[in-house]
Scaffold this motif. Structure first.
Motif, PDB file in Angstrom:
ATOM      1  N   MET A   1       0.840  -1.199   0.000  1.00  0.00           N
ATOM      2  CA  MET A   1       0.000   0.000   0.000  1.00  0.00           C
ATOM      3  C   MET A   1       0.876   1.251   0.000  1.00  0.00           C
ATOM      4  SD  MET A   1      -3.016   1.132   2.666  1.00  0.00           S
ATOM      5  CE  MET A   1      -1.907   1.496   4.014  1.00  0.00           C
ATOM      6  N   SER A   2       0.528   2.190  -0.828  1.00  0.00           N
ATOM      7  CA  SER A   2       1.316   3.414  -0.913  1.00  0.00           C
ATOM      8  C   SER A   2       1.051   4.319   0.291  1.00  0.00           C
ATOM      9  CB  SER A   2       1.001   4.163  -2.202  1.00  0.00           C
ATOM     10  OG  SER A   2      -0.345   4.611  -2.195  1.00  0.00           O
ATOM     11  N   ILE A   3       2.046   5.109   0.638  1.00  0.00           N
ATOM     12  CA  ILE A   3       1.848   6.149   1.647  1.00  0.00           C
ATOM     13  C   ILE A   3       1.143   7.338   1.007  1.00  0.00           C
ATOM     14  CG2 ILE A   3       3.003   7.779   3.188  1.00  0.00           C
ATOM     15  CD1 ILE A   3       5.281   5.790   3.463  1.00  0.00           C
ATOM     16  N   LEU A   4       1.706   7.801  -0.104  1.00  0.00           N
ATOM     17  CA  LEU A   4       1.191   8.998  -0.777  1.00  0.00           C
ATOM     18  C   LEU A   4       1.090   8.721  -2.268  1.00  0.00           C
ATOM     19  CD1 LEU A   4       0.508  12.095  -0.433  1.00  0.00           C
ATOM     20  CD2 LEU A   4       2.897  12.518  -1.018  1.00  0.00           C
ATOM     21  N   ARG A   5       0.012   9.195  -2.861  1.00  0.00           N
ATOM     22  CA  ARG A   5      -0.193   8.979  -4.294  1.00  0.00           C
ATOM     23  C   ARG A   5      -0.794  10.233  -4.921  1.00  0.00           C
ATOM     24  NH1 ARG A   5      -1.229   4.101  -7.443  1.00  0.00           N
ATOM     25  NH2 ARG A   5      -2.285   4.665  -9.379  1.00  0.00           N
ATOM     26  N   LEU A   6      -0.199  10.652  -6.033  1.00  0.00           N
ATOM     27  CA  LEU A   6      -0.729  11.758  -6.835  1.00  0.00           C
ATOM     28  C   LEU A   6      -1.190  11.200  -8.175  1.00  0.00           C
ATOM     29  CD1 LEU A   6       0.897  13.297  -4.660  1.00  0.00           C
ATOM     30  CD2 LEU A   6       1.607  14.912  -6.432  1.00  0.00           C
ATOM     31  N   ASP A   7      -2.418  11.496  -8.548  1.00  0.00           N
ATOM     32  CA  ASP A   7      -2.983  11.027  -9.808  1.00  0.00           C
ATOM     33  C   ASP A   7      -3.425  12.210 -10.662  1.00  0.00           C
ATOM     34  OD1 ASP A   7      -3.003   8.038  -9.603  1.00  0.00           O
ATOM     35  OD2 ASP A   7      -4.211   8.470  -7.827  1.00  0.00           O
ATOM     36  N   ASP A   8      -2.730  12.400 -11.802  1.00  0.00           N
ATOM     37  CA  ASP A   8      -3.071  13.426 -12.787  1.00  0.00           C
ATOM     38  C   ASP A   8      -3.250  14.800 -12.134  1.00  0.00           C
ATOM     39  OD1 ASP A   8      -3.469  14.269 -15.393  1.00  0.00           O
ATOM     40  OD2 ASP A   8      -5.636  13.911 -15.340  1.00  0.00           O
ATOM     41  N   VAL A   9      -2.300  15.138 -11.264  1.00  0.00           N
ATOM     42  CA  VAL A   9      -2.370  16.391 -10.509  1.00  0.00           C
ATOM     43  C   VAL A   9      -1.905  17.567 -11.368  1.00  0.00           C
ATOM     44  CG1 VAL A   9      -1.189  17.675  -8.665  1.00  0.00           C
ATOM     45  CG2 VAL A   9      -2.232  15.461  -8.180  1.00  0.00           C
ATOM     46  N   THR A  10      -2.671  18.631 -11.337  1.00  0.00           N
ATOM     47  CA  THR A  10      -2.272  19.883 -11.971  1.00  0.00           C
ATOM     48  C   THR A  10      -2.349  21.001 -10.947  1.00  0.00           C
ATOM     49  OG1 THR A  10      -4.467  20.663 -12.672  1.00  0.00           O
ATOM     50  CG2 THR A  10      -3.338  19.092 -14.118  1.00  0.00           C
ATOM     51  N   ARG A  11      -1.615  22.060 -11.221  1.00  0.00           N
ATOM     52  CA  ARG A  11      -1.680  23.251 -10.375  1.00  0.00           C
ATOM     53  C   ARG A  11      -1.503  24.473 -11.256  1.00  0.00           C
ATOM     54  NH1 ARG A  11      -3.592  25.380  -5.583  1.00  0.00           N
ATOM     55  NH2 ARG A  11      -2.221  27.063  -4.876  1.00  0.00           N
ATOM     56  N   SER A  12      -2.455  25.380 -11.159  1.00  0.00           N
ATOM     57  CA  SER A  12      -2.370  26.625 -11.915  1.00  0.00           C
ATOM     58  C   SER A  12      -2.869  27.761 -11.042  1.00  0.00           C
ATOM     59  CB  SER A  12      -3.202  26.542 -13.206  1.00  0.00           C
ATOM     60  OG  SER A  12      -4.572  26.310 -12.915  1.00  0.00           O
ATOM     61  N   VAL A  13      -2.440  28.970 -11.382  1.00  0.00           N
ATOM     62  CA  VAL A  13      -2.852  30.157 -10.642  1.00  0.00           C
ATOM     63  C   VAL A  13      -3.334  31.213 -11.628  1.00  0.00           C
ATOM     64  CG1 VAL A  13      -1.308  29.732  -8.706  1.00  0.00           C
ATOM     65  CG2 VAL A  13      -0.497  31.070 -10.644  1.00  0.00           C
ATOM     66  N   GLU A  14      -4.243  32.036 -11.151  1.00  0.00           N
ATOM     67  CA  GLU A  14      -4.759  33.109 -11.998  1.00  0.00           C
ATOM     68  C   GLU A  14      -3.874  34.346 -11.859  1.00  0.00           C
ATOM     69  OE1 GLU A  14      -8.907  35.611 -12.850  1.00  0.00           O
ATOM     70  OE2 GLU A  14      -8.897  33.858 -11.529  1.00  0.00           O
ATOM     71  N   LEU A  15      -3.485  34.910 -12.994  1.00  0.00           N
ATOM     72  CA  LEU A  15      -2.651  36.102 -13.020  1.00  0.00           C
ATOM     73  C   LEU A  15      -3.506  37.359 -12.927  1.00  0.00           C
ATOM     74  CD1 LEU A  15      -0.192  35.003 -15.854  1.00  0.00           C
ATOM     75  CD2 LEU A  15       0.148  34.878 -13.373  1.00  0.00           C
ATOM     76  N   PRO A  16      -2.911  38.476 -12.573  1.00  0.00           N
ATOM     77  CA  PRO A  16      -3.683  39.724 -12.447  1.00  0.00           C
ATOM     78  C   PRO A  16      -4.454  40.101 -13.705  1.00  0.00           C
ATOM     79  CG  PRO A  16      -1.535  39.996 -11.444  1.00  0.00           C
ATOM     80  CD  PRO A  16      -1.512  38.667 -12.132  1.00  0.00           C
ATOM     81  N   ASP A  17      -3.929  39.733 -14.886  1.00  0.00           N
ATOM     82  CA  ASP A  17      -4.623  40.085 -16.124  1.00  0.00           C
ATOM     83  C   ASP A  17      -5.718  39.104 -16.490  1.00  0.00           C
ATOM     84  OD1 ASP A  17      -3.243  37.863 -16.953  1.00  0.00           O
ATOM     85  OD2 ASP A  17      -1.971  38.902 -18.415  1.00  0.00           O
ATOM     86  N   GLY A  18      -5.948  38.112 -15.630  1.00  0.00           N
ATOM     87  CA  GLY A  18      -7.019  37.156 -15.872  1.00  0.00           C
ATOM     88  C   GLY A  18      -6.565  35.874 -16.535  1.00  0.00           C
ATOM     89  N   ASP A  19      -5.366  35.854 -17.090  1.00  0.00           N
ATOM     90  CA  ASP A  19      -4.832  34.621 -17.661  1.00  0.00           C
ATOM     91  C   ASP A  19      -4.458  33.655 -16.545  1.00  0.00           C
ATOM     92  OD1 ASP A  19      -5.126  35.564 -20.221  1.00  0.00           O
ATOM     93  OD2 ASP A  19      -3.052  36.304 -20.359  1.00  0.00           O
ATOM     94  N   ARG A  20      -4.314  32.376 -16.901  1.00  0.00           N
ATOM     95  CA  ARG A  20      -3.905  31.364 -15.931  1.00  0.00           C
ATOM     96  C   ARG A  20      -2.500  30.879 -16.250  1.00  0.00           C
ATOM     97  NH1 ARG A  20      -7.648  30.205 -12.359  1.00  0.00           N
ATOM     98  NH2 ARG A  20      -6.306  28.599 -11.441  1.00  0.00           N
ATOM     99  N   LEU A  21      -1.687  30.756 -15.215  1.00  0.00           N
ATOM    100  CA  LEU A  21      -0.338  30.234 -15.342  1.00  0.00           C
ATOM    101  C   LEU A  21      -0.338  28.787 -14.851  1.00  0.00           C
ATOM    102  CD1 LEU A  21       2.743  30.519 -15.764  1.00  0.00           C
ATOM    103  CD2 LEU A  21       2.884  31.307 -13.381  1.00  0.00           C
ATOM    104  N   THR A  22       0.012  27.873 -15.724  1.00  0.00           N
ATOM    105  CA  THR A  22       0.076  26.460 -15.367  1.00  0.00           C
ATOM    106  C   THR A  22       1.461  26.143 -14.814  1.00  0.00           C
ATOM    107  OG1 THR A  22      -1.545  25.846 -17.053  1.00  0.00           O
ATOM    108  CG2 THR A  22      -0.115  24.096 -16.212  1.00  0.00           C
ATOM    109  N   ILE A  23       1.503  25.617 -13.588  1.00  0.00           N
ATOM    110  CA  ILE A  23       2.767  25.308 -12.924  1.00  0.00           C
ATOM    111  C   ILE A  23       3.070  23.813 -12.985  1.00  0.00           C
ATOM    112  CG2 ILE A  23       4.055  25.488 -10.752  1.00  0.00           C
ATOM    113  CD1 ILE A  23       2.189  27.806 -10.003  1.00  0.00           C
ATOM    114  N   LEU A  24       2.071  22.989 -12.727  1.00  0.00           N
ATOM    115  CA  LEU A  24       2.223  21.538 -12.798  1.00  0.00           C
ATOM    116  C   LEU A  24       1.186  20.967 -13.757  1.00  0.00           C
ATOM    117  CD1 LEU A  24       2.624  20.670  -9.001  1.00  0.00           C
ATOM    118  CD2 LEU A  24       4.447  20.995 -10.685  1.00  0.00           C
ATOM    119  N   THR A  25       1.599  19.948 -14.512  1.00  0.00           N
ATOM    120  CA  THR A  25       0.727  19.375 -15.526  1.00  0.00           C
ATOM    121  C   THR A  25       0.752  17.853 -15.442  1.00  0.00           C
ATOM    122  OG1 THR A  25       1.177  21.207 -17.032  1.00  0.00           O
ATOM    123  CG2 THR A  25       0.230  19.227 -17.994  1.00  0.00           C
ATOM    124  N   GLY A  26      -0.380  17.246 -15.110  1.00  0.00           N
ATOM    125  CA  GLY A  26      -0.524  15.794 -15.166  1.00  0.00           C
ATOM    126  C   GLY A  26       0.494  15.021 -14.364  1.00  0.00           C
TER     127      GLY A  26
END
Length: 238
Positions: free
Chosen positions: A1-26
């Motif tokens: 059994m795994s301790i920790l598992r990440l499945d298809d995790v992404t992380r993005s943040v919204e920029l002041p101009d409304g665009d999104r910055l993708t930091i982590l992908t899949g």
């Protein structure tokens, strides 16, 4: 059994101009007991963001994070904090020791959140942990009286004093010279071996990364494995 598992995790943040910055992908990652994993990547590749998700500090934008096969996304902040404090230990590049507090007081701090015997025996438990990292004679020394290597040893003792099942080391040797850095890594690995804890080291130093049995590279938000370390020994890095 795994301790920790990440499945298809992404992380993005919204920029002041409304665009999104993708930091982590899949991001897909499974961490099991006893694992020795290194993650290398350049500045800006998303290492700190990934560390915060692995440490249950931040949540992904999409995807699932599981601890002991249980989805942690729905946990309250208090339950997440308790799980992190009980099961995850952090070792930071800048040590983050409490100024003006002795080595013993720094290592005792996590035990203040324990209950029962662990709380009442906190001084002896912290003392033994400092002795195990070779600082039994420095219990009453404050950080300003300790060398960089000694401060990192205190930080390691503090991270491990609650016997976490997962240890996250964020550039643990970045502020140390080459020889001291490898001594600290040997110590960290040795203490982790005692409890079969998983050790995930995030680093830009390929010689440090080579010490692990699983080698991953984070580039442009994507995590990929490579079969052999890019640098096999500390001497190769010179």
């Amino acid at each position: 059994m795994s301790i920790l598992r990440l499945d298809d995790v992404t992380r993005s943040v919204e920029l002041p101009d409304g665009d999104r910055l993708t930091i982590l992908t899949g991001i897909d990652l499974e961490v099991e007991a006893g694992d020795r994993i290194s993650i290398v990547g350049r500045s800006g590749s998303g290492k700190s963001t990934l560390l915060n998700i692995l440490g249950l500090i931040d949540s992904p934008t999409t995807g699932m994070v599981s601890f002991d096969d249980a989805d942690v996304r729905g946990l309250s902040s208090a339950k997440r904090d308790r799980l992190r404090g009980r099961s995850i230990g952090f070792v930071f590049q800048q040590f983050n020791l409490l100024a003006g507090r002795t080595a013993l007081e720094n290592v005792i701090t996590p035990l203040l959140y324990e209950t029962g015997p662990q709380f009442w025996r906190r001084r002896s438990i912290a003392t033994r942990m400092l002795e195990s990292v070779g600082l039994g004679q420095r219990l009453d020394s404050t950080p300003d009286k300790l060398s960089g290597g000694e401060q990192q040893r205190v930080a390691i003792a503090r991270a491990l004093v609650r016997r976490p099942r997962l240890i996250l080391a964020d550039e643990p040797t970045g502020a140390l010279d080459l020889e001291t850095g490898h001594t600290v890594m040997s110590l960290l690995e040795s203490v982790a071996d005692e409890t079969d804890a998983a050790l995930v080291t995030i680093t830009h130093d390929r010689a440090i990364a080579a010490r692990s049995s699983r080698h991953l590279r984070l580039d442009a938000g994507r995590l990929t494995a490579f079969e052999t370390p890019l640098v096999r020994t500390a001497a190769d890095a010179l």
